[in-house]
Design a protein around this motif. Structure first.
Motif, PDB file in Angstrom:
ATOM      1  N   LEU A 280      87.647 -22.960 -21.561  1.00 52.08           N
ATOM      2  CA  LEU A 280      87.718 -21.742 -22.353  1.00 52.08           C
ATOM      3  C   LEU A 280      88.181 -20.648 -21.401  1.00 52.08           C
ATOM      4  O   LEU A 280      87.397 -20.105 -20.616  1.00 52.08           O
ATOM      5  CB  LEU A 280      86.349 -21.396 -22.956  1.00 52.08           C
ATOM      6  N   HIS A 281      89.495 -20.362 -21.413  1.00 55.29           N
ATOM      7  CA  HIS A 281      90.063 -19.360 -20.515  1.00 55.29           C
ATOM      8  C   HIS A 281      89.582 -17.975 -20.947  1.00 55.29           C
ATOM      9  O   HIS A 281      89.324 -17.732 -22.126  1.00 55.29           O
ATOM     10  CB  HIS A 281      91.594 -19.429 -20.559  1.00 55.29           C
ATOM     11  N   LEU A 282      89.445 -17.053 -19.980  1.00 59.69           N
ATOM     12  CA  LEU A 282      89.000 -15.686 -20.287  1.00 59.69           C
ATOM     13  C   LEU A 282      89.821 -15.061 -21.408  1.00 59.69           C
ATOM     14  O   LEU A 282      89.281 -14.362 -22.272  1.00 59.69           O
ATOM     15  CB  LEU A 282      89.089 -14.800 -19.043  1.00 59.69           C
ATOM     16  N   SER A 283      91.125 -15.323 -21.422  1.00 62.92           N
ATOM     17  CA  SER A 283      91.999 -14.735 -22.447  1.00 62.92           C
ATOM     18  C   SER A 283      91.703 -15.280 -23.841  1.00 62.92           C
ATOM     19  O   SER A 283      92.162 -14.718 -24.832  1.00 62.92           O
ATOM     20  CB  SER A 283      93.463 -14.992 -22.101  1.00 62.92           C
ATOM     21  N   GLN A 284      90.942 -16.360 -23.928  1.00 64.01           N
ATOM     22  CA  GLN A 284      90.667 -16.994 -25.221  1.00 64.01           C
ATOM     23  C   GLN A 284      89.238 -16.762 -25.713  1.00 64.01           C
ATOM     24  O   GLN A 284      88.809 -17.364 -26.687  1.00 64.01           O
ATOM     25  CB  GLN A 284      90.939 -18.499 -25.126  1.00 64.01           C
ATOM     26  N   VAL A 285      88.494 -15.889 -25.035  1.00 66.98           N
ATOM     27  CA  VAL A 285      87.109 -15.646 -25.436  1.00 66.98           C
ATOM     28  C   VAL A 285      87.046 -14.641 -26.580  1.00 66.98           C
ATOM     29  O   VAL A 285      86.468 -14.911 -27.627  1.00 66.98           O
ATOM     30  CB  VAL A 285      86.251 -15.174 -24.239  1.00 66.98           C
ATOM     31  N   MET A 286      87.620 -13.446 -26.367  1.00 64.74           N
ATOM     32  CA  MET A 286      87.578 -12.396 -27.393  1.00 64.74           C
ATOM     33  C   MET A 286      88.568 -11.295 -27.035  1.00 64.74           C
ATOM     34  O   MET A 286      89.121 -11.285 -25.940  1.00 64.74           O
ATOM     35  CB  MET A 286      86.165 -11.815 -27.514  1.00 64.74           C
ATOM     36  N   ASP A 287      88.752 -10.349 -27.971  1.00 59.63           N
ATOM     37  CA  ASP A 287      89.609  -9.183 -27.733  1.00 59.63           C
ATOM     38  C   ASP A 287      88.783  -8.095 -27.058  1.00 59.63           C
ATOM     39  O   ASP A 287      88.317  -7.155 -27.696  1.00 59.63           O
ATOM     40  CB  ASP A 287      90.180  -8.647 -29.048  1.00 59.63           C
TER      41      ASP A 287
ATOM     42  N   ASP B 142      79.709 -24.464 -16.922  1.00 62.80           N
ATOM     43  CA  ASP B 142      80.141 -23.831 -15.676  1.00 62.80           C
ATOM     44  C   ASP B 142      80.942 -22.582 -15.993  1.00 62.80           C
ATOM     45  O   ASP B 142      81.717 -22.552 -16.947  1.00 62.80           O
ATOM     46  CB  ASP B 142      80.995 -24.807 -14.856  1.00 62.80           C
ATOM     47  N   ILE B 143      80.719 -21.536 -15.172  1.00 60.68           N
ATOM     48  CA  ILE B 143      81.486 -20.293 -15.268  1.00 60.68           C
ATOM     49  C   ILE B 143      82.335 -20.183 -14.003  1.00 60.68           C
ATOM     50  O   ILE B 143      81.838 -20.410 -12.902  1.00 60.68           O
ATOM     51  CB  ILE B 143      80.554 -19.063 -15.373  1.00 60.68           C
ATOM     52  N   THR B 144      83.618 -19.856 -14.181  1.00 62.11           N
ATOM     53  CA  THR B 144      84.524 -19.684 -13.042  1.00 62.11           C
ATOM     54  C   THR B 144      85.168 -18.310 -13.126  1.00 62.11           C
ATOM     55  O   THR B 144      84.944 -17.577 -14.100  1.00 62.11           O
ATOM     56  CB  THR B 144      85.632 -20.760 -13.053  1.00 62.11           C
ATOM     57  N   ASP B 145      85.988 -17.969 -12.147  1.00 57.97           N
ATOM     58  CA  ASP B 145      86.703 -16.692 -12.163  1.00 57.97           C
ATOM     59  C   ASP B 145      87.676 -16.592 -13.334  1.00 57.97           C
ATOM     60  O   ASP B 145      88.000 -15.490 -13.786  1.00 57.97           O
ATOM     61  CB  ASP B 145      87.486 -16.500 -10.856  1.00 57.97           C
ATOM     62  N   PHE B 146      88.157 -17.722 -13.823  1.00 59.42           N
ATOM     63  CA  PHE B 146      89.178 -17.710 -14.870  1.00 59.42           C
ATOM     64  C   PHE B 146      88.661 -18.101 -16.246  1.00 59.42           C
ATOM     65  O   PHE B 146      89.414 -18.160 -17.200  1.00 59.42           O
ATOM     66  CB  PHE B 146      90.353 -18.612 -14.486  1.00 59.42           C
ATOM     67  N   GLY B 147      87.362 -18.393 -16.389  1.00 62.97           N
ATOM     68  CA  GLY B 147      86.816 -18.750 -17.691  1.00 62.97           C
ATOM     69  C   GLY B 147      85.563 -19.588 -17.592  1.00 62.97           C
ATOM     70  O   GLY B 147      84.789 -19.453 -16.643  1.00 62.97           O
ATOM     71  N   ALA B 148      85.395 -20.449 -18.573  1.00 63.76           N
ATOM     72  CA  ALA B 148      84.194 -21.288 -18.637  1.00 63.76           C
ATOM     73  C   ALA B 148      84.584 -22.706 -19.005  1.00 63.76           C
ATOM     74  O   ALA B 148      85.570 -22.940 -19.713  1.00 63.76           O
ATOM     75  CB  ALA B 148      83.226 -20.731 -19.679  1.00 63.76           C
TER      76      ALA B 148
END
Length: 184
Positions: free
Chosen positions: A102-109, A85-91
């Motif tokens: 997996l929060h957006l801030s933890q995906v990549m730089d 699932d994909i949400t506004d704040f991550g996956a």
């Protein structure tokens, strides 16, 4: 594990082992504990044939040793999963019997944008994407298996070398191989 199970009268006609396993399944399967994590299923049981009876109770009580399949996530453990699932704040990533965030801030730089309708996360500069169905390798960064949490909470990251989708990891391996050949 060891426990004492109550065999109810309606199971007296079945084999003692099967009755005990049925009772254990009802008690333990799909339960989350801090000591064992997620109890997925009861595998086998060894039941003491000599049970005890208690005044006023029609059931019998038997000591039982049993095996259970469990999943106990640990911080810093590397896990492989699929985005569900994909949400506004991550996956949400399916790892074993549960989903991790997996929060957006933890995906990549990189600056990331979620497109919930399309089921994807898009990186602004690199053009990399995460989609529902993508598989990835990640590291567990947070675990909360408290009694109040019905599902437990697990946080993961891909912001470290050799983590992310299978394609990203292949790119990193190829890049590191190219750099080591240049140094020779």
């Amino acid at each position: 594990m060891v426990d004492v199970v109550r065999i109810p009268p309606n199971l007296f006609g079945s084999a003692l082992r099967n009755a005990a396993i049925s009772t254990l399944k009802n008690k333990y399967e799909f339960v989350i504990t801090q000591e064992l994590g997620y109890i997925i299923m009861i595998l086998d049981a060894n039941v003491d044939g000599m049970g005890k009876m208690v005044s006023g109770d029609a059931g019998t009580f038997h000591k039982v040793e049993f095996e259970a399949l469990t999943f106990l996530p640990k911080i810093n453990e590397i896990v492989h999963g699929e985005i569900v699932d994909i949400t506004d704040f991550g996956a949400f990533v399916r790892i074993g019997p549960t989903d991790a965030l997996l929060h957006l801030s933890q995906v990549m730089d990189d600056y990331l944008k979620s497109d919930v309708k399309a089921g994807m996360i898009i990186a602004n500069q690199s053009g990399r994407t995460l989609r529902v169905g993508s598989t990835l390798r990640s590291r567990i960064t947070a675990v909360s298996l408290s009694k109040g949490a019905a599902m437990g909470k697990i946080g993961i990251t891909c912001r470290q070398p050799f983590l992310g989708t299978d394609e990203w990891i292949k790119e990193e391996i190829d890049k590191s191989s190219d750099q080591s050949e240049v140094k020779k």
